[in-house]
Write a protein that holds these residues in place. Structure first.
Motif, PDB file in Angstrom:
ATOM      1  N   ALA A  36       0.849  -1.189   0.000  1.00  0.00           N
ATOM      2  CA  ALA A  36       0.000   0.000   0.000  1.00  0.00           C
ATOM      3  C   ALA A  36       0.881   1.234   0.000  1.00  0.00           C
ATOM      4  O   ALA A  36       1.923   1.284   0.632  1.00  0.00           O
ATOM      5  N   SER A  37       0.465   2.266  -0.726  1.00  0.00           N
ATOM      6  CA  SER A  37       1.281   3.477  -0.814  1.00  0.00           C
ATOM      7  C   SER A  37       1.337   4.207   0.522  1.00  0.00           C
ATOM      8  O   SER A  37       2.172   5.079   0.709  1.00  0.00           O
ATOM      9  N   ALA A  38       0.472   3.884   1.460  1.00  0.00           N
ATOM     10  CA  ALA A  38       0.498   4.521   2.775  1.00  0.00           C
ATOM     11  C   ALA A  38       1.297   3.710   3.792  1.00  0.00           C
ATOM     12  O   ALA A  38       1.413   4.120   4.945  1.00  0.00           O
ATOM     13  N   ASP A  39       1.863   2.582   3.393  1.00  0.00           N
ATOM     14  CA  ASP A  39       2.641   1.741   4.288  1.00  0.00           C
ATOM     15  C   ASP A  39       3.924   2.479   4.676  1.00  0.00           C
ATOM     16  O   ASP A  39       4.733   2.817   3.814  1.00  0.00           O
ATOM     17  N   PRO A  40       4.155   2.735   5.971  1.00  0.00           N
ATOM     18  CA  PRO A  40       5.342   3.492   6.381  1.00  0.00           C
ATOM     19  C   PRO A  40       6.647   2.856   5.940  1.00  0.00           C
ATOM     20  O   PRO A  40       7.611   3.556   5.659  1.00  0.00           O
ATOM     21  N   GLN A  41       6.701   1.523   5.889  1.00  0.00           N
ATOM     22  CA  GLN A  41       7.937   0.863   5.507  1.00  0.00           C
ATOM     23  C   GLN A  41       8.337   1.198   4.079  1.00  0.00           C
ATOM     24  O   GLN A  41       9.494   1.022   3.699  1.00  0.00           O
ATOM     25  N   GLU A  42       7.406   1.648   3.293  1.00  0.00           N
ATOM     26  CA  GLU A  42       7.728   2.039   1.929  1.00  0.00           C
ATOM     27  C   GLU A  42       7.826   3.559   1.793  1.00  0.00           C
ATOM     28  O   GLU A  42       8.735   4.076   1.156  1.00  0.00           O
ATOM     29  N   ARG A  43       6.914   4.283   2.404  1.00  0.00           N
ATOM     30  CA  ARG A  43       6.886   5.725   2.218  1.00  0.00           C
ATOM     31  C   ARG A  43       8.066   6.427   2.895  1.00  0.00           C
ATOM     32  O   ARG A  43       8.607   7.402   2.342  1.00  0.00           O
ATOM     33  N   MET A  44       8.486   5.946   4.056  1.00  0.00           N
ATOM     34  CA  MET A  44       9.545   6.644   4.761  1.00  0.00           C
ATOM     35  C   MET A  44      10.904   6.487   4.094  1.00  0.00           C
ATOM     36  O   MET A  44      11.842   7.227   4.381  1.00  0.00           O
ATOM     37  N   THR A  45      11.044   5.514   3.176  1.00  0.00           N
ATOM     38  CA  THR A  45      12.297   5.373   2.459  1.00  0.00           C
ATOM     39  C   THR A  45      12.542   6.539   1.520  1.00  0.00           C
ATOM     40  O   THR A  45      13.648   6.692   0.998  1.00  0.00           O
ATOM     41  N   GLU A  46      11.545   7.376   1.294  1.00  0.00           N
ATOM     42  CA  GLU A  46      11.743   8.567   0.475  1.00  0.00           C
ATOM     43  C   GLU A  46      12.832   9.463   1.069  1.00  0.00           C
ATOM     44  O   GLU A  46      13.478  10.232   0.356  1.00  0.00           O
ATOM     45  N   LEU A  47      13.053   9.336   2.370  1.00  0.00           N
ATOM     46  CA  LEU A  47      13.991  10.225   3.044  1.00  0.00           C
ATOM     47  C   LEU A  47      15.446   9.881   2.764  1.00  0.00           C
ATOM     48  O   LEU A  47      16.349  10.628   3.159  1.00  0.00           O
ATOM     49  N   VAL A  48      15.720   8.742   2.089  1.00  0.00           N
ATOM     50  CA  VAL A  48      17.108   8.371   1.839  1.00  0.00           C
ATOM     51  C   VAL A  48      17.682   9.089   0.632  1.00  0.00           C
ATOM     52  O   VAL A  48      18.853   8.886   0.284  1.00  0.00           O
ATOM     53  N   SER A  49      16.919   9.925  -0.026  1.00  0.00           N
ATOM     54  CA  SER A  49      17.460  10.692  -1.148  1.00  0.00           C
ATOM     55  C   SER A  49      16.708  12.009  -1.290  1.00  0.00           C
ATOM     56  O   SER A  49      15.543  12.118  -0.915  1.00  0.00           O
ATOM     57  N   GLY A  50      17.397  13.019  -1.804  1.00  0.00           N
ATOM     58  CA  GLY A  50      16.764  14.298  -2.072  1.00  0.00           C
ATOM     59  C   GLY A  50      16.561  15.151  -0.834  1.00  0.00           C
ATOM     60  O   GLY A  50      17.068  14.864   0.251  1.00  0.00           O
ATOM     61  N   THR A  51      15.797  16.213  -1.003  1.00  0.00           N
ATOM     62  CA  THR A  51      15.512  17.161   0.073  1.00  0.00           C
ATOM     63  C   THR A  51      14.020  17.163   0.372  1.00  0.00           C
ATOM     64  O   THR A  51      13.200  17.193  -0.543  1.00  0.00           O
ATOM     65  N   HIS A  52      13.687  17.115   1.654  1.00  0.00           N
ATOM     66  CA  HIS A  52      12.290  17.010   2.068  1.00  0.00           C
ATOM     67  C   HIS A  52      12.015  17.953   3.234  1.00  0.00           C
ATOM     68  O   HIS A  52      12.886  18.218   4.064  1.00  0.00           O
ATOM     69  N   THR A  53      10.781  18.418   3.278  1.00  0.00           N
ATOM     70  CA  THR A  53      10.311  19.224   4.401  1.00  0.00           C
ATOM     71  C   THR A  53       9.349  18.382   5.231  1.00  0.00           C
ATOM     72  O   THR A  53       8.382  17.833   4.697  1.00  0.00           O
ATOM     73  N   LEU A  54       9.626  18.281   6.512  1.00  0.00           N
ATOM     74  CA  LEU A  54       8.799  17.495   7.426  1.00  0.00           C
ATOM     75  C   LEU A  54       8.192  18.411   8.474  1.00  0.00           C
ATOM     76  O   LEU A  54       8.827  19.361   8.932  1.00  0.00           O
ATOM     77  N   ARG A  55       6.974  18.097   8.867  1.00  0.00           N
ATOM     78  CA  ARG A  55       6.367  18.740  10.032  1.00  0.00           C
ATOM     79  C   ARG A  55       6.211  17.689  11.110  1.00  0.00           C
ATOM     80  O   ARG A  55       5.656  16.611  10.855  1.00  0.00           O
ATOM     81  N   VAL A  56       6.720  17.978  12.285  1.00  0.00           N
ATOM     82  CA  VAL A  56       6.709  17.000  13.362  1.00  0.00           C
ATOM     83  C   VAL A  56       6.023  17.586  14.588  1.00  0.00           C
ATOM     84  O   VAL A  56       6.003  18.802  14.796  1.00  0.00           O
ATOM     85  N   ALA A  57       5.454  16.708  15.383  1.00  0.00           N
ATOM     86  CA  ALA A  57       4.824  17.109  16.639  1.00  0.00           C
ATOM     87  C   ALA A  57       4.845  15.927  17.592  1.00  0.00           C
ATOM     88  O   ALA A  57       4.744  14.764  17.156  1.00  0.00           O
ATOM     89  N   ALA A  58       4.988  16.197  18.877  1.00  0.00           N
ATOM     90  CA  ALA A  58       4.967  15.143  19.885  1.00  0.00           C
ATOM     91  C   ALA A  58       4.400  15.695  21.185  1.00  0.00           C
ATOM     92  O   ALA A  58       4.665  16.841  21.555  1.00  0.00           O
ATOM     93  N   ASP A  59       3.629  14.853  21.861  1.00  0.00           N
ATOM     94  CA  ASP A  59       3.072  15.201  23.165  1.00  0.00           C
ATOM     95  C   ASP A  59       3.163  13.964  24.040  1.00  0.00           C
ATOM     96  O   ASP A  59       2.216  13.181  24.147  1.00  0.00           O
ATOM     97  N   GLY A  60       4.331  13.741  24.640  1.00  0.00           N
ATOM     98  CA  GLY A  60       4.532  12.563  25.463  1.00  0.00           C
ATOM     99  C   GLY A  60       4.909  11.357  24.622  1.00  0.00           C
ATOM    100  O   GLY A  60       5.032  11.419  23.395  1.00  0.00           O
TER     101      GLY A  60
END
Length: 424
Positions: free
Chosen positions: A107-131
């Motif tokens: 599935a295109s939403a599977d993190p194991q596939e989508r997060m590999t995009e970060l191994v090349s190029g330039t990306h902008t991420l928005r992050v948030a955490a609460d505990g």
């Protein structure tokens, strides 16, 4: 500015491992890649606006400050660029780097596939955490957004472009017993400066030189610069610099340089950061009507059906870069993997299924044009081990021998040949 104080990463640093795990509780859970694993030229938003004058601090004290950081709430924007020096091969390269993508039925939403995009190029991420139980990471594209959200036991991945979602549920009994949950938030490619710094410090040992090299201004905050360098020769890694928030010990920026020089291999840093409590709505998700939802068990089964020789290579890399096994099709266990050396010069020796190397026109009837293309991707080498081909990036190199052995690590070509000769 802080002096160039140094510390050896021996037993003292290892003693902070538990503290580092505590400090990592807020980290946004992400999937794969490797490293890498690993992670680029500086953009104006990340540039220093002047070196602040901060109290003196030693390298050991700064490491301890990272370990003791209990910051669990934040939100902000991260800019991450990765330049492994991999030549562009269009869709073929993308399919390899992304573990096969949709071509393997994932599935295109599977993190194991989508997060590999970060191994090349330039990306902008928005992050948030609460505990420790509420995190969100979003990869921003021009026309779409991919978000990975954890809220308690629920984990969602959503791709707005394809309107597909991934869903996993953590095992409550496993969480209560301290065991690994049956469906944890996916792990893998580091996506924030803190994740990158935590992984590096976790593996640093006596082969690492650590110093404090001045101060910096990152995302409007004062920071110390912690620099780690290999003591050994033969590594493709020149140095790693971590900009550490002077007030709360949170890594704000991570830069990895190759020993051969040039622009950074990995450059990840906050362009904006806020340590106030994020809005609760960031951690809630309901699939829009009509969204195609894939459950974690189904996604895992799809990966399992795609297992092949590449998962062995990924497993070998995992010894060097946590999560790199997910670069392979299924992320399964390698049947025969040995670790050679230590520290920055660690090399994984992998036996490929069937004990065969790359195909050749002599033995496999390969067309001359195809053989020429394959030869162009690497350097032919010979030694006591016989002959083989070295495939190179700016960070990770791999030697595949003609008898089916693979030697891979963040080391030079000569180091790989020497390892293969010694193993013969």
């Amino acid at each position: 500015m802080a002096p160039n104080d140094s510390a050896e990463t021996g037993g003292g640093t290892r003693g902070t491992a538990v503290g580092r795990r505590k400090a990592a509780r807020y980290i946004v859970p992400v999937a794969v890649a490797g490293v890498a694993a690993a992670t680029i030229g500086l953009v104006p938003a990340l540039a220093s606006t002047g070196d602040p004058d901060l109290p003196k601090i030693t390298a050991q004290e700064l490491i301890e400050r990272i370990a003791a950081s209990d910051t669990e709430r934040l939100s902000g924007t991260v800019r991450i660029s990765t330049d492994l020096g991999i030549p562009s091969l269009g869709g073929l390269a993308d399919a390899f780097v992304q573990g096969g993508g949709a071509g393997r039925g994932g599935a295109s939403a599977d993190p194991q596939e989508r997060m590999t995009e970060l191994v090349s190029g330039t990306h902008t991420l928005r992050v948030a955490a609460d505990g420790p139980d509420k995190q969100r990471l979003s990869i921003m594209d021009n026309a779409s957004e991919y978000s990975l959200i954890r809220n308690g036991d629920e984990v969602w991945g959503y791709d707005s472009g394809s309107d597909q979602a991934y869903h996993a549920t953590a095992d409550k009994s496993a969480r209560g017993s301290g065991e690994k949950p049956a469906h944890p938030a996916p792990e893998g490619a580091p996506a924030t400066p803190k994740e990158l710094a935590e992984q590096l410090l976790e593996t640093a040992g006596p082969t690492t030189s650590v110093t404090v090299d001045g101060t910096a201004r990152v995302a409007g905050r004062d920071a110390y610069k912690l620099v780690l360098k290999p003591k050994q020769g033969g590594s493709t890694i020149g140095s790693a610099t971590v900009a550490v928030d002077a007030e709360n010990g949170v890594p704000l920026k991570f830069t990895l340089l190759a020993s051969a020089g040039g622009k950074p291999v990995v450059d990840a840093g906050f362009t904006e950061v806020d340590f106030a409590k994020p809005d609760a709505s960031l951690f809630t998700f309901t699939p829009p009507k009509g969204t195609e939802v894939t459950e974690a068990d189904d996604a895992k089964a799809q990966h399992e059906r795609g297992k092949g020789p590449d998962k062995d290579l990924g497993k070998g890399l995992d010894g060097l870069f946590p999560g790199a096994d997910r670069l392979g099709a299924g992320g399964g266990e390698a049947e025969d993997t040995k670790i050679i050396g230590e520290g920055w010069n660690t090399i994984a020796e992998i036996s490929t299924p069937g004990g065969t190397g790359l195909p050749s026109k002599e033995s496999d009837g390969m067309p001359a044009e195809a053989q020429q293309f394959l030869d162009s991707l690497g350097d032919k080498v010979t030694g006591k081990f016989g002959s083989g081909t070295v495939f190179k990036t700016r960070l990770v190199n791999a030697l595949m021998t003609d008898d089916g052995k693979v030697y891979v690590g963040a080391v030079t070509k000569d180091a790989l040949v020497e390892a293969a000769n010694n193993a013969s």
